[in-house]
Design a protein around this motif. Structure first.
Motif, PDB file in Angstrom:
ATOM      1  N   PRO A 322       0.817  -1.219   0.000  1.00 18.89           N
ATOM      2  CA  PRO A 322       0.000   0.000   0.000  1.00 18.89           C
ATOM      3  C   PRO A 322       0.849   1.268   0.000  1.00 18.89           C
ATOM      4  N   ILE A 323       2.155   1.115   0.267  1.00 22.92           N
ATOM      5  CA  ILE A 323       3.061   2.268   0.240  1.00 22.92           C
ATOM      6  C   ILE A 323       3.538   2.546  -1.180  1.00 22.92           C
ATOM      7  N   ARG A 454      -3.659   3.797  -0.160  1.00 24.87           N
ATOM      8  CA  ARG A 454      -4.961   3.168  -0.384  1.00 24.87           C
ATOM      9  C   ARG A 454      -5.004   1.813   0.325  1.00 24.87           C
ATOM     10  N   ASN A 455      -6.165   1.472   0.797  1.00 23.20           N
ATOM     11  CA  ASN A 455      -6.331   0.211   1.509  1.00 23.20           C
ATOM     12  C   ASN A 455      -5.369   0.121   2.686  1.00 23.20           C
ATOM     13  N   ALA A 456      -5.266   1.227   3.420  1.00 24.87           N
ATOM     14  CA  ALA A 456      -4.367   1.274   4.572  1.00 24.87           C
ATOM     15  C   ALA A 456      -4.856   0.313   5.658  1.00 24.87           C
ATOM     16  N   PRO A 457      -3.933  -0.317   6.383  1.00 26.21           N
ATOM     17  CA  PRO A 457      -4.350  -1.211   7.478  1.00 26.21           C
ATOM     18  C   PRO A 457      -5.029  -0.417   8.589  1.00 26.21           C
ATOM     19  N   ASP A 458      -5.837  -1.104   9.401  1.00 29.87           N
ATOM     20  CA  ASP A 458      -6.560  -0.381  10.453  1.00 29.87           C
ATOM     21  C   ASP A 458      -5.666  -0.019  11.627  1.00 29.87           C
ATOM     22  N   VAL A 459      -4.447  -0.562  11.648  1.00 33.68           N
ATOM     23  CA  VAL A 459      -3.444  -0.162  12.626  1.00 33.68           C
ATOM     24  C   VAL A 459      -2.171   0.210  11.871  1.00 33.68           C
TER      25      VAL A 459
END
Length: 545
Positions: A322-323, A454-459
């Motif tokens: 996602p990076i 985009r679609n970043a993790p929730d933590v």
């Protein structure tokens, strides 16, 4: 030239049967003598360029076969050594002399001072046939700049040295640098040190560009810019961490850390010089075009990229990190060793014929009005400093050599080019001042600030990456999270496979570890927001030497 040719023809005489008949018996002795001459010559040239000495670079070369009047100084030379080879050798040695003079004068004018200067040579292969030898030699240089007393600077050069044997003595006839941009531009161009101003202008105008090589290789490997990725709903911005970018650069730049431990690496690693490259990413170093690939990795790490191969590209889900930017018309994404599909913007400084190199990627993203990567960019030219931006230059990407070569800024003591250190791949350089190679000329700079995730993790798990440390150092390794978590775990794996773990909850976890082995320690931090949440994983490395 005619006079030299006539003289050379006169010195070529009957083959020395003694040398030929004893060659098989004296092979190891010949290799040892040839290596001694080659290393001595390379050392003399290096000391001229870096320590401003005035060693005679005609000594132990083919130029010693004639005096200033063009008369032969030797009575015996093998007929296997043809005239044309000797003539071309004259120009080869002259180039080494002029190159050494140019860098000595350019660096000395800046009064760049070095301490603890050390040279190391390793002969990786030797081929001797009759009275002609070719040696492949690795040159490792290390020192401390007086203005950076706590930072060890290093660079690795790769040479093929040709020698000719006459009257029982070896003479250097050619020195070919296989990883030197300067040689690639100027060798064979009638270069002289006195043409310094013209050389600078030529450097700006000359496009020693990796673009055509990268594009051809991408075609060969069927690499592509195309993607059918869709935009994800969970989008956020990550800020750039220059400290992490520079720590990554130091961790994965080719280097020996000032240690004489070549025996720890196999022959292939020595010859390729890539034993320190990140094995999770595709290696463009085999094609001598890894500079922007390495720089992109550093930027990616600065934006919190997780250093696990399945998080760079997940083969099961066919998702990139996602990076990375894998959405929209313009992309910036890297390739793994098993999934050799990256964008040209990741591995190429600038593209042509519509190909999006890094500079075109940034320009095109900015033109959309909604860029996925926000950078501060600009240029410095002539011998100008970075006065307006140097305070934010750490972790920045630079393009030099007419925008064809990528560097990562790692240390900054001031605005002058001599006060800014860089790391790079192909050529492999660690903590080298910009001015040692680019005292003047156009330089593009890109200071990363934010990237759209985009679609970043929730933590979000973060850690402060550190530069390589000596064996025996004790560190607390772990990570922190942006929210309180139900469970946190850190696992540290040593280069020998030994593991150390710790568990926690809240917003941080750490494990104290003494680094007892040289090599990479892999730190895996796992976080769960709630007991039923999908675990989030972040991986980084620390190198011990």
């Amino acid at each position: 030239m005619k006079r030299i040719l006539a003289m050379l023809l006169s010195v070529i005489c009957v083959l020395s049967f003694t040398c030929v008949s004893t060659y098989a018996d004296e092979k190891s002795e010949d290799e040892e003598k040839a290596a001694s001459i080659a290393e001595s010559y390379l050392s003399a040239a290096a000391k001229n360029m870096w320590l401003y000495e005035s060693n005679n670079l005609a000594e132990h070369t083919i130029q010693e076969l004639v005096d200033t009047s063009g008369n032969s100084l030797l009575s015996d030379m093998s007929t296997d050594v043809n005239t044309q080879k000797i003539l071309s050798s004259m120009d080869n040695i002259t180039f080494v002399q002029e190159k050494s003079k140019y860098f000595r004068e350019m660096r000395q004018r800046q009064d760049i001072q070095r301490n603890d200067f050390a040279l190391e040579y390793t002969v990786t292969s030797a081929s001797i046939e009759d009275n002609v030898a070719t040696l492949s030699i690795i040159e490792h240089i290390s020192f401390h700049y007086s203005s950076f007393p706590d930072t060890l600077s290093e660079l690795v050069n790769y040479y093929d040295v040709d020698l000719i044997k006459c009257n029982g003595s070896w003479y250097v006839s050619d020195v070919t640098s296989t990883n030197d941009d300067f040689d690639a531009i100027y060798k064979g161009s009638e270069f002289t040190a006195e043409k310094a101003d013209e050389i600078i202008a030529l450097r700006d105008a000359h496009s020693l560009n990796d673009t055509s090589a990268i594009e051809a290789i991408m075609d060969d490997y069927n690499l592509s810019d195309n993607s059918n990725a869709t935009l994800a709903g969970n989008t956020t911005w990550y800020n750039y961490n220059a400290t992490n970018a520079t720590a990554y650069a130091y961790t994965y730049v080719s280097q020996m850390f000032g240690k004489s431990n070549w025996s720890d690496f196999d022959k292939d690693a020595k010859e390729a010089g890539r034993s320190y490259y990140n094995q999770n990413f595709y290696d463009w170093g085999q094609d001598n075009t890894d500079c922007q690939n390495f720089a992109s990795q550093c930027i990616w790490a600065g934006f919190n990229g997780s250093n696990a191969v399945n998080q760079i590209y997940n083969a099961s889900t066919r998702e990139y990190s996602p990076i990375m930017d894998n959405a929209g018309s313009y992309k910036w994404k890297g390739a793994t060793r098993n999934h050799q599909v990256n964008s040209a913007s990741w591995s190429c400084c600038n593209g042509r014929n519509g190909t999006i190199g890094f500079r075109k990627y940034i320009a095109n993203e900015e033109a959309t009005g909604d860029p996925d990567m926000i950078v501060e960019s600009g240029t410095v030219s002539g011998s100008n400093s970075f006065a307006s931006v140097y305070q934010n230059l750490k972790g920045a990407l630079l393009h030099v050599d007419n925008g064809a070569h990528a560097l990562i800024v790692t240390d900054v003591n001031g605005p002058a080019r001599s006060q800014i250190l860089i790391c790079s791949h192909t050529a492999d350089r660690k903590a080298i001042a910009i001015s040692d190679f680019w005292n003047s000329g156009l330089i593009y700079y890109f200071i990363p600030q934010q990237i759209k995730v985009r679609n970043a993790p929730d933590v979000k798990i973060t850690a402060t990456l550190i530069r390589p440390v000596p064996v025996g150092r004790s560190l607390t390794l772990g990570g922190t999270t942006d929210i309180t978590c139900n469970s946190l775990n850190v696992t540290v794996q040593s280069p020998t496979g030994q593991t150390f773990t710790a568990n926690s909850s809240g917003r941080s976890v750490g494990k104290s570890v003494t680094l007892t082995s040289a090599g990479l320690y892999t730190i895996t931090v796992t976080a769960q927001k709630a007991a039923s949440s999908t675990p989030v994983v972040y991986v980084y490395t620390v190198r011990a030497y």
